[in-house]
Design a protein around this motif. Structure first.
Motif, PDB file in Angstrom:
ATOM      1  N   SER A 205      -0.744   8.573  -5.690  1.00  9.00           N
ATOM      2  CA  SER A 205      -0.058   7.721  -6.659  1.00  9.00           C
ATOM      3  C   SER A 205       0.897   6.769  -5.952  1.00  9.00           C
ATOM      4  CB  SER A 205       0.733   8.577  -7.661  1.00  9.00           C
ATOM      5  OG  SER A 205       1.267   7.786  -8.704  1.00  9.00           O
ATOM      6  N   LEU A 206       0.946   5.533  -6.431  1.00  6.83           N
ATOM      7  CA  LEU A 206       1.865   4.515  -5.921  1.00  6.83           C
ATOM      8  C   LEU A 206       2.665   3.915  -7.073  1.00  6.83           C
ATOM      9  CD1 LEU A 206      -0.356   2.471  -3.400  1.00  6.83           C
ATOM     10  CD2 LEU A 206       1.247   4.324  -2.868  1.00  6.83           C
ATOM     11  N   SER A 207       3.955   3.733  -6.842  1.00  5.70           N
ATOM     12  CA  SER A 207       4.816   3.080  -7.827  1.00  5.70           C
ATOM     13  C   SER A 207       4.649   1.564  -7.741  1.00  5.70           C
ATOM     14  CB  SER A 207       6.273   3.454  -7.569  1.00  5.70           C
ATOM     15  OG  SER A 207       6.739   2.783  -6.396  1.00  5.70           O
ATOM     16  N   GLU A 208       5.292   0.854  -8.661  1.00  6.82           N
ATOM     17  CA  GLU A 208       5.270  -0.607  -8.628  1.00  6.82           C
ATOM     18  C   GLU A 208       5.938  -1.118  -7.355  1.00  6.82           C
ATOM     19  OE1 GLU A 208       3.642  -2.546 -10.554  1.00  6.82           O
ATOM     20  OE2 GLU A 208       3.042  -1.066 -12.061  1.00  6.82           O
TER      21      GLU A 208
ATOM     22  N   ALA B 212       5.981   0.379  -4.436  1.00 13.59           N
ATOM     23  CA  ALA B 212       5.044   0.580  -3.339  1.00 13.59           C
ATOM     24  C   ALA B 212       3.918  -0.452  -3.389  1.00 13.59           C
ATOM     25  CB  ALA B 212       4.472   1.997  -3.400  1.00 13.59           C
ATOM     26  N   LEU B 213       3.429  -0.750  -4.590  1.00 16.42           N
ATOM     27  CA  LEU B 213       2.366  -1.749  -4.727  1.00 16.42           C
ATOM     28  C   LEU B 213       2.855  -3.133  -4.288  1.00 16.42           C
ATOM     29  CD1 LEU B 213       0.784  -0.678  -8.129  1.00 16.42           C
ATOM     30  CD2 LEU B 213      -0.288  -0.531  -5.870  1.00 16.42           C
ATOM     31  N   ALA B 214       4.131  -3.421  -4.547  1.00 16.76           N
ATOM     32  CA  ALA B 214       4.676  -4.717  -4.115  1.00 16.76           C
ATOM     33  C   ALA B 214       4.674  -4.812  -2.597  1.00 16.76           C
ATOM     34  CB  ALA B 214       6.087  -4.889  -4.663  1.00 16.76           C
ATOM     35  N   LYS B 215       4.990  -3.722  -1.914  1.00 17.49           N
ATOM     36  CA  LYS B 215       4.930  -3.735  -0.441  1.00 17.49           C
ATOM     37  C   LYS B 215       3.489  -3.902   0.028  1.00 17.49           C
ATOM     38  CE  LYS B 215       6.633  -1.379   3.727  1.00 17.49           C
ATOM     39  NZ  LYS B 215       5.612  -1.933   4.596  1.00 17.49           N
ATOM     40  N   LEU B 216       2.572  -3.221  -0.637  1.00 19.40           N
ATOM     41  CA  LEU B 216       1.162  -3.356  -0.282  1.00 19.40           C
ATOM     42  C   LEU B 216       0.692  -4.805  -0.459  1.00 19.40           C
ATOM     43  CD1 LEU B 216      -1.591  -2.132   0.474  1.00 19.40           C
ATOM     44  CD2 LEU B 216      -1.840  -1.409  -1.921  1.00 19.40           C
ATOM     45  N   ASP B 217       1.128  -5.440  -1.550  1.00 20.92           N
ATOM     46  CA  ASP B 217       0.731  -6.826  -1.811  1.00 20.92           C
ATOM     47  C   ASP B 217       1.294  -7.795  -0.763  1.00 20.92           C
ATOM     48  OD1 ASP B 217      -0.695  -6.092  -4.038  1.00 20.92           O
ATOM     49  OD2 ASP B 217       0.917  -6.553  -5.456  1.00 20.92           O
ATOM     50  N   ARG B 218       2.417  -7.429  -0.152  1.00 15.30           N
ATOM     51  CA  ARG B 218       3.053  -8.322   0.819  1.00 15.30           C
ATOM     52  C   ARG B 218       2.510  -8.151   2.240  1.00 15.30           C
ATOM     53  NH1 ARG B 218       7.818  -6.340  -1.719  1.00 15.30           N
ATOM     54  NH2 ARG B 218       8.260  -5.075   0.140  1.00 15.30           N
ATOM     55  N   ARG B 219       1.550  -7.286   2.431  1.00 15.95           N
ATOM     56  CA  ARG B 219       1.030  -7.059   3.782  1.00 15.95           C
ATOM     57  C   ARG B 219       0.608  -8.365   4.445  1.00 15.95           C
ATOM     58  NH1 ARG B 219      -0.506  -1.736   5.482  1.00 15.95           N
ATOM     59  NH2 ARG B 219      -1.421  -2.834   7.238  1.00 15.95           N
ATOM     60  N   GLN B 220       0.894  -8.460   5.737  1.00 14.25           N
ATOM     61  CA  GLN B 220       0.488  -9.643   6.497  1.00 14.25           C
ATOM     62  C   GLN B 220      -0.959  -9.553   6.973  1.00 14.25           C
ATOM     63  OE1 GLN B 220       2.624 -12.425   6.834  1.00 14.25           O
ATOM     64  NE2 GLN B 220       3.564 -11.154   5.238  1.00 14.25           N
ATOM     65  N   GLY B 221      -1.474  -8.333   7.066  1.00 15.87           N
ATOM     66  CA  GLY B 221      -2.856  -8.147   7.502  1.00 15.87           C
ATOM     67  C   GLY B 221      -3.554  -7.131   6.623  1.00 15.87           C
ATOM     68  N   LYS B 222      -4.839  -6.956   6.843  1.00 14.11           N
ATOM     69  CA  LYS B 222      -5.616  -5.997   6.063  1.00 14.11           C
ATOM     70  C   LYS B 222      -5.169  -4.571   6.344  1.00 14.11           C
ATOM     71  CE  LYS B 222      -9.964  -8.571   5.571  1.00 14.11           C
ATOM     72  NZ  LYS B 222     -11.430  -8.529   5.824  1.00 14.11           N
TER      73      LYS B 222
ATOM     74  N   TRP C 276      12.512  11.336 -10.192  1.00 16.67           N
ATOM     75  CA  TRP C 276      12.997  11.431  -8.817  1.00 16.67           C
ATOM     76  C   TRP C 276      12.946  10.087  -8.085  1.00 16.67           C
ATOM     77  CZ3 TRP C 276       9.959  16.391  -6.945  1.00 16.67           C
ATOM     78  CH2 TRP C 276      10.522  17.523  -7.567  1.00 16.67           C
ATOM     79  N   GLY C 277      12.324   9.084  -8.677  1.00 18.50           N
ATOM     80  CA  GLY C 277      12.244   7.776  -8.033  1.00 18.50           C
ATOM     81  C   GLY C 277      11.295   7.742  -6.851  1.00 18.50           C
ATOM     82  N   VAL C 278      10.219   8.518  -6.916  1.00 13.47           N
ATOM     83  CA  VAL C 278       9.249   8.579  -5.821  1.00 13.47           C
ATOM     84  C   VAL C 278       8.335   7.356  -5.873  1.00 13.47           C
ATOM     85  CG1 VAL C 278       7.310   9.883  -4.853  1.00 13.47           C
ATOM     86  CG2 VAL C 278       9.327  11.096  -5.733  1.00 13.47           C
ATOM     87  N   ASP C 279       8.101   6.750  -4.718  1.00 16.20           N
ATOM     88  CA  ASP C 279       7.256   5.553  -4.652  1.00 16.20           C
ATOM     89  C   ASP C 279       5.823   5.831  -4.241  1.00 16.20           C
ATOM     90  OD1 ASP C 279       9.254   3.429  -5.224  1.00 16.20           O
ATOM     91  OD2 ASP C 279      10.217   4.257  -3.442  1.00 16.20           O
ATOM     92  N   ALA C 280       5.597   6.892  -3.494  1.00 10.56           N
ATOM     93  CA  ALA C 280       4.236   7.237  -3.073  1.00 10.56           C
ATOM     94  C   ALA C 280       4.145   8.749  -2.968  1.00 10.56           C
ATOM     95  CB  ALA C 280       3.907   6.591  -1.728  1.00 10.56           C
ATOM     96  N   ALA C 281       3.051   9.300  -3.478  1.00  7.41           N
ATOM     97  CA  ALA C 281       2.860  10.748  -3.429  1.00  7.41           C
ATOM     98  C   ALA C 281       1.384  11.050  -3.241  1.00  7.41           C
ATOM     99  CB  ALA C 281       3.371  11.411  -4.708  1.00  7.41           C
ATOM    100  N   TYR C 282       1.135  12.191  -2.650  1.00  6.26           N
ATOM    101  CA  TYR C 282      -0.245  12.649  -2.485  1.00  6.26           C
ATOM    102  C   TYR C 282      -0.272  14.157  -2.604  1.00  6.26           C
ATOM    103  CZ  TYR C 282       1.383  13.604   2.272  1.00  6.26           C
ATOM    104  OH  TYR C 282       2.101  14.054   3.344  1.00  6.26           O
TER     105      TYR C 282
ATOM    106  N   PRO D 187       0.602   3.328 -13.149  1.00  6.65           N
ATOM    107  CA  PRO D 187      -0.791   2.962 -13.412  1.00  6.65           C
ATOM    108  C   PRO D 187      -1.698   3.289 -12.222  1.00  6.65           C
ATOM    109  CG  PRO D 187       0.675   1.203 -14.104  1.00  6.65           C
ATOM    110  CD  PRO D 187       1.517   2.182 -13.328  1.00  6.65           C
ATOM    111  N   PHE D 188      -1.166   3.113 -11.002  1.00  7.47           N
ATOM    112  CA  PHE D 188      -1.982   3.340  -9.807  1.00  7.47           C
ATOM    113  C   PHE D 188      -1.904   4.809  -9.415  1.00  7.47           C
ATOM    114  CE2 PHE D 188      -3.943   2.908  -5.796  1.00  7.47           C
ATOM    115  CZ  PHE D 188      -4.637   1.698  -5.804  1.00  7.47           C
ATOM    116  N   THR D 189      -2.632   5.626 -10.167  1.00  9.17           N
ATOM    117  CA  THR D 189      -2.699   7.069  -9.937  1.00  9.17           C
ATOM    118  C   THR D 189      -4.166   7.455 -10.010  1.00  9.17           C
ATOM    119  OG1 THR D 189      -0.515   7.407 -10.915  1.00  9.17           O
ATOM    120  CG2 THR D 189      -1.947   9.333 -10.759  1.00  9.17           C
TER     121      THR D 189
END
Length: 381
Positions: A220-223, A225-235, A197-203, A72-74
């Motif tokens: 593009s980000l996979s689910e 990759a988005l989960a890692k983004l959501d877990r960020r400790q800072g901006k 291919w199981g790619v999590d992030a591409a540009y 979805p995040f493409t």
């Protein structure tokens, strides 16, 4: 209010712009397709206009087709391919993260530089320029470094080498590691299957295989990759490329203002993607491969060779031609430009003066261009 006399020193009166008719057969940009140039001249609308939102939706869906993903995040980043490259690292890297980068050329080095700027603990797994990494190379490096992210260049533009991707994601999953790939030169020219291919992030970019001007770059980000983004400790430390806020503009529900999108560049990208959809991926990939092989055969007939020796590891859209002994690579490229209006590029870094980089990308991957370039090279050499 006090007024001042106008300084006329820099009031340049110049002629209407009229650029030379170059055939762009370097590593990019490539010549834009005529339909893309027509699309980019369309009337502007606002970046939240309902008609432009339709354009946005269509771009996202056609990008998913072109990359073979259901992420979805493409979306396209407002900027050139380097902005999309930076966006992946800015969003996914947190200070102290171990990032393992496959370095097989200049753009692997750029990933090393960018990741380091975002606080990553950068590690390297590398091969000489013109070679690719084996699964054993990658497996050993993952075992040694235990990274949070593995970043690979799928098509290394500096060397012409195509990195095999089968089996890499399985290694990454075994180490709970995200897989990030650079598809700047391979998108719409070379088989890519992000989901398989199981790619999590591409540009990627717009000015190569998509036959558009630079300025709107696929991302593009996979689910996972988005989960890692959501877990960020800072901006995210880059406001412009922060996908946590940019998502609100590209999300189909909110469409809230983030920045003023490059409207006409998006028109161009939409048309470039329409051309991909009309031709079909299998047909487009086959065209690039057939034309690459025709070029390689023509080089061989002239006694010239490719820097990447194994044809299966060459990028169909970008060939590095070895410069013969005693030949001035820069002088030949200059003669092609000045006498034939053909642009090719030389090598840089470890390959400076040793190769010419020839692009047959998108609209420019045509037999008549190959015939013209080979004839001009033969005449010069």
């Amino acid at each position: 209010m006090k007024t001042y006399p106008v300084n006329e020193t820099h009031r340049l009166q110049t002629r209407q712009l009229n650029m030379p008719p170059r055939l762009l057969l370097g590593p990019g940009p490539s010549n834009a397709h005529p339909r893309v140039l027509q699309a980019i001249s369309n009337r502007q609308v606002g970046h939240l206009d309902p008609s432009f939102i339709t354009v946005m939706n269509e771009i996202q869906e056609m990008l998913r087709y072109t990359w073979q993903t259901s992420n979805p995040f493409t979306l396209p980043v407002s900027g050139t391919g380097s902005a999309a490259m930076e966006a992946t690292l800015a969003n996914l890297v947190e200070p102290g993260d171990v990032v393992l980068v496959g370095v097989i050329g200049y753009f692997g080095e750029r990933l090393v530089d960018m990741a380091g700027r975002y606080g990553a603990d950068v590690r390297r797994v590398e091969r000489p320029w013109g070679e690719v990494l084996s699964l054993d190379d990658i497996s050993q490096a993952l075992n040694e470094h235990k990274p949070a992210i593995l970043a690979l260049v799928h098509a290394e533009t500096s060397t012409g080498a195509l990195q095999p991707m089968e089996g890499v994601a399985e290694l990454c999953r075994a180490h709970n590691c995200l897989l990030l790939i650079d598809t700047v030169t391979s998108l719409a020219t070379t088989p890519i299957f992000l989901d398989e291919w199981g790619v999590d992030a591409a540009y990627s970019c717009s000015q190569k295989g998509l036959s558009c001007p630079p300025g709107a770059s696929p991302f593009s980000l996979s689910e996972r990759a988005l989960a890692k983004l959501d877990r960020r400790q800072g901006k995210v430390p880059n406001w412009y490329l922060d996908m946590t806020t940019l998502a609100n503009y590209w999300d189909g529900r909110t469409r809230s203002y983030h920045h003023t999108a490059p409207i006409n560049s998006m028109y161009a990208l939409r048309e470039g993607l329409r051309l991909v959809v009309e031709e079909g991926l299998n047909e487009r990939w086959a065209r690039h491969q057939a034309n690459a092989e025709l070029f390689w055969e023509g080089l061989s007939a002239m006694g010239l060779s490719c820097h990447v020796k194994d044809p299966a590891l060459r990028i169909p859209a970008l060939t590095t031609v070895s410069v013969p002994d005693g030949v001035d690579a820069k002088a030949v490229a200059g003669q092609l430009l000045n006498e034939y209006n053909i642009e090719v590029a030389g090598g840089f870094g470890q390959l400076a003066g040793k190769v010419w980089r020839v692009g047959l990308m998108g609209f420019n991957s045509r037999k008549e261009n190959i015939t013209l370039l080979l004839a001009a090279l033969k005449e010069i050499l």
